[in-house]
Structure formats: structure tokens, C-alpha cells
Scaffold this active site. Sequence first.
Site, PDB file in Angstrom:
ATOM      1  N   TYR A 152     -32.031  -0.026 -26.382  1.00 37.55           N
ATOM      2  CA  TYR A 152     -32.459  -1.197 -27.151  1.00 37.55           C
ATOM      3  C   TYR A 152     -31.355  -1.567 -28.132  1.00 37.55           C
ATOM      4  O   TYR A 152     -30.797  -0.702 -28.802  1.00 37.55           O
ATOM      5  CB  TYR A 152     -33.741  -0.869 -27.927  1.00 37.55           C
ATOM      6  CG  TYR A 152     -34.254  -1.993 -28.794  1.00 37.55           C
ATOM      7  CD1 TYR A 152     -34.768  -3.163 -28.220  1.00 37.55           C
ATOM      8  CD2 TYR A 152     -34.238  -1.900 -30.185  1.00 37.55           C
ATOM      9  CE1 TYR A 152     -35.258  -4.200 -29.010  1.00 37.55           C
ATOM     10  CE2 TYR A 152     -34.728  -2.930 -30.982  1.00 37.55           C
ATOM     11  CZ  TYR A 152     -35.237  -4.070 -30.398  1.00 37.55           C
ATOM     12  OH  TYR A 152     -35.711  -5.095 -31.188  1.00 37.55           O
ATOM     13  N   ASP A 246     -23.508   1.356 -30.122  1.00 36.93           N
ATOM     14  CA  ASP A 246     -24.562   0.914 -31.023  1.00 36.93           C
ATOM     15  C   ASP A 246     -25.123   2.130 -31.753  1.00 36.93           C
ATOM     16  O   ASP A 246     -25.940   2.876 -31.218  1.00 36.93           O
ATOM     17  CB  ASP A 246     -25.652   0.194 -30.225  1.00 36.93           C
ATOM     18  CG  ASP A 246     -26.802  -0.296 -31.104  1.00 36.93           C
ATOM     19  OD1 ASP A 246     -26.837   0.059 -32.310  1.00 36.93           O
ATOM     20  OD2 ASP A 246     -27.666  -1.032 -30.595  1.00 36.93           O
ATOM     21  N   LYS A 274     -30.132   0.504 -40.136  1.00 41.86           N
ATOM     22  CA  LYS A 274     -31.022   1.584 -40.583  1.00 41.86           C
ATOM     23  C   LYS A 274     -30.463   2.391 -41.771  1.00 41.86           C
ATOM     24  O   LYS A 274     -30.481   1.890 -42.879  1.00 41.86           O
ATOM     25  CB  LYS A 274     -31.425   2.444 -39.385  1.00 41.86           C
ATOM     26  CG  LYS A 274     -32.199   1.580 -38.361  1.00 41.86           C
ATOM     27  CD  LYS A 274     -32.893   2.310 -37.245  1.00 41.86           C
ATOM     28  CE  LYS A 274     -33.791   1.362 -36.482  1.00 41.86           C
ATOM     29  NZ  LYS A 274     -33.423   1.076 -35.115  1.00 41.86           N
TER      30      LYS A 274
END
Length: 434
Positions: A152, A246, A274
Site C-alpha cells: 500500500y 516507501d 507516520k
Amino acid sequence: MFAKNDILMNNTKSQALYSKGQQHLVGAVNSPVRAFKSVGGNPLFMERAHGSKIYDVDGNEYIDLVLSYGPMILGHGNNKVIEAVQKQVCTGFTFGASTENEIVLAEIVCNAFPGMDKVRFVNSGTEAVLSVIRLARAYTGKNHIIKFAGCYHGHSDALLVAAGSGLATLSIPGSKGVPADAVKNTLIAEYNNIESVKKHINECKDVAAVFIEPIAGNMGVVLPSDHFIKELREITKAAGILLVVDEVMTGFRSKFGGAQELLGIEADITCLGKVVGGGFPVGAYGSRNEIMEMVSPLGDMYQAGTLSGNPVAMAAGIATLTELKAQNPYEKFNQQAAIIEKALLDAATENGIALTVNRFGSMINPFFSAKKITNFTEAQECNTAQFTKFFWGLIENGIYIPPSQFEAWFLSSVISDEDMERIIKGINNAMKSI
Ligand SMILES: *Cc1c(COP(=O)(O)O)cnc(C)c1O
């Protein structure tokens, strides 16, 4: 599946808010995973959190292994972070102009990633990755991108794709509203299958970049084999294709810096989110000078943001990363994760349940499956009905984990020995209840 009445603990206030929230919010949430759809029952509404614990609106206490899906790595309410945020809030929220905080955080981030000379801050992981698609295309002059099934990278059109069926390598939109045109340049490969990448590279000479989660965390935790990840680095380099790593989830989680270093690879472009914002909305992408100089105002690739580099969010990021570096909790994470893994496997064996545990540093995932899980297809074959029972069993025992088989559990640096005992006891009880 558990009906709401099967839950023993009091959740009347959560239920009431969930009903009320339906009127003016979509499904009462602002991000779909929060609706608990894959585990049934009613979602919990949270009220406050402190240290390793989080409390719902009914006053139930949980050890928090969700941590807002990663950011709260220091646990909740770290004093240094609170102090830094309070100070900045009193000085000014946002100016739409440059501030020193941005330079300080940029220096911390670039120093933590070998090969990263410059960084651009944005407001979410999604925004970081979608900006990098443009950057990779601008730099290489090519249009196609390769992603892996089950990874994702946020909800931008070009990355919200599913693999076409059968032999077709054609990608199909992964959501209604994504036009076929938006995904026609996205090729899908299989995680841990280097041949599936080579096939695309051989057939398509227009590939700008390969996007990968260095440790996959969004199909559950899935580790790359050493051979797969190293060969991926080699073949992309040889073909002049950028490797975009990522690290929105993995950044600062398994070491101070990125998972790529632990895996022995170096990204061309790294995406962050995050943890880097310490609980505030921050994303980032960074690379060597030659690539970052493509970005406006130095270059002609346009990307901007009214609140990008927000002073309060930067202050939270600086304080979080500074404290994280000082605490250096990574060895403790490994030890605690190993204990949790053993507890999970022992409890499963005792109750005759097939279980596989994948973990990397402080990311852990029990899969209800007898098989090893190395890619999306295998992950999807797990017994999600068993997971659902296990999930509610943990909730009943005061352990808050993500409401999905396919989300990683995270550790925070403030988990005590007493918390560990509670986690292990909770695991045993929850496994029995399956
Ligand atoms: C969470 C995540 C994203 C998206 O970040 P948001 O801040 O939710 O937009 C992108 N990539 C990975 C690997 C993630 O885990």
C-alpha cells in the site's frame, strides 16, 4: 462473527457515538479501517491515551499496539514532545513562510538515511508517494511504474490498482472512481518474486520507477527475502529505473533511519510519514541532490503545500526523533517482539490452531495460516474468521490491536515488563476463546 451483544465489556458510549457519527460523517469515520468492517461489531471511540495505554469513551483501558498505525513510537504523551509542541503552539501555528524547524528536521532525517541529500516535507504518506511518482517521471522522462500486489502506498489513483485476472498483466482500478486511464501505466508484480519484475522490465522500456515497501506492512507483515530485495536493487540500477522505497511505515521503526539500510540496499528515493511527524500530519520524500534538484523551486517538477512543513508538526517530529535517538529502543523492541512471537506460537499450539508469525523489529503479525506468508496471495488465504475471534478476545483482555488481519501490530518504547505480562496473558486467553 461477534455481534455487538457478545462483547462483555461496556461499550455503550462507543456504540452511541458510532450511531451519532453516521449522520454527518461517512460511516462515522475519516479513514475506513476505523469502521472495524473486517472484524464486525462496533468500532471503539477513543478518548485519551497515556504512555503505553489508550482509553475508550467507556473508560476501558487497553495496551495500545496500534499506536495510530505507527506514529506513536514513544508511546502517548511523551513529555519532551508535549513541551516542544506547546512551545510552538504559543509561538505560532503556521505562517505560510519558512521556519527554522523545517531545517532542523530536514537535517535529522537526511543524516539518518545514507544517500539522502535533500528532503521535501508534505502532509501525509499518500502525498509523499504521489509526489514521488511525478518526480520519478520527471527525472527519467519515462511514464510507467511498477508496484507489488499487497503493498500500500496511499490512496492516489495511480497506486490504487489491483492485478488483472489470469495471464493479463493489465492493471485494473482498485477503487470505483479511479479511471482505467489512471492505472494504465501501473504494472503489478508479485512480492518476493523477482521474475515477475524482470518480466515487466523486459517487456516495457518505459519504466520510471519500482515502488516497494521494504518490509511490507499493509498485507500484514511480509518480509522480503535477501535475494529478492538485493536483486531488485541490482536489476533496477542496471535498467536505469529508480527504486522508490516507501518507508512511510518502516522509517525509524526498526532502526534510527530506514529498513533499507538493515536490508543492505539503498533507495534512489525514500518516502516517509507516520513516525517522522510524531503524531502530527507529516510526510516526506528525499533523495540525492541530482534528483531533488528537479523539484520546484530548483527544478521544473511542481509540488507545493499550504501547510507543508507546518511548524507545530515539525516541532513534534524534531522532538520525537531526538528522543527516539536518545532512547535507542530498537534492541528492546526486538526482544519484546520475540517474546510476543513465542507467546503467540505457544498459545496457538496449545489450542491446536495453525499460526504463522511474521515480524521485523517492532512490527509483528500473526497470520492464521499453517503456511509461510511471503506474498499477497498467501496472505489472503489466512483464516480471517479465526482472526476476528482473536481480535475481540484481545479487546476483551485489554489489548488493542488493529481491527484487521492485514495490519501490523506495533510496539512503543514505553511497554513495561508488566505490560508484557498482560499482553502474554491476553494472547493466551484470546487464543483459547477461538
Ligand atoms: C500508511 C502508509 C502510507 C500512507 O500514508 P498516509 O499518511 O496514511 O497517507 C503509504 N505507504 C505506506 C507504506 C504506509 O504504511
